[in-house]
Scaffold this active site. Structure first.
Site: not given
Length: 212
Positions: A52, A87-89, A124
């Site tokens: 991203k 960001a990624d969750t 992340g």
């Protein structure tokens, strides 16, 4: 001089968290296809956050090359540099990743799995620090343990019917109606919402970068 912050995410929750601390930022959400090469939650969130941030960085270059008028590109000239924040969750139960539910039946199934158990939420984060003559990338992940109370079938059905679970990893929102089913957490609350704000701020501060 402050750095310009660009959020490479369309998540309303991440936007709200940055607004909460008074950060000034622009939004340039990633649009590319997500590619994952690992099944380990911590590696998955790192890969996706990096993709991203890198896509947002490339789009900024394209905007500048094309000469398009854009607030983000123009802001680079009046700041020390630009930070691309990706960001990624994900939610993980016993190593199994639970993403956003495909439909209501999937949401019910996820909540049945999480009911009365402890699971982990991994976020992340990738920060691309873009200066006029240099570029640096910083990536890390944060883990928070979440302990849920047991949920009855009626409670699960009512919660899913509220639509809140449908756009959230693990099919629940700790900052919304789902809060009543959270017994306790071990770690950063904001990480569960979608962004470990304190760690990001402290990391940048140690690097001499000011965003507030």
């Amino acid at each position: 001089m402050k750095w310009k912050l660009v959020l490479a995410s369309a998540s309303p929750r991440r936007k709200e968290l940055l607004q909460q601390i008074g950060a000034e930022f622009q939004v340039l959400p990633a649009r590319g296809e997500e590619v994952v090469t690992s099944k380990e939650p911590e590696r998955v969130v790192l890969e996706l956050s990096r993709q991203k941030a890198e896509e947002a960085a490339e789009r900024l270059v394209e905007l500048d090359v094309c000469g398009k008028e854009d607030r983000i590109a123009a802001a680079e000239e009046s700041s020390e540099g630009t930070i691309l924040l990706g960001a990624d969750t994900v939610v993980a139960l016993n190593g199994q990743i639970l993403g956003k539910p495909r439909d209501k039946a999937d949401a019910v199934h996820m909540l049945q799995m999480l009911s009365g158990t402890a699971h982990s939420v991994f976020t992340g984060v990738t920060l691309i620090l873009q200066r006029a003559e240099s570029r640096e990338m910083i990536s890390f992940f944060e883990e928070t343990k979440v302990f849920m109370y047991p949920m009855t079938e009626d409670e699960i059905a009512a919660y899913v019917a509220s639509e809140e679970p449908m756009d959230k990893a693990g099919a629940y929102g700790i900052q919304g109606k789902g809060a009543v089913y959270i017994e306790k957490i071990a770690g950063d609350y904001n990480n569960v919402v979608g962004l470990p704000l304190a760690k990001i701020y402290q990391l940048l501060l140690k690097s001499g970068i000011e965003i507030l």
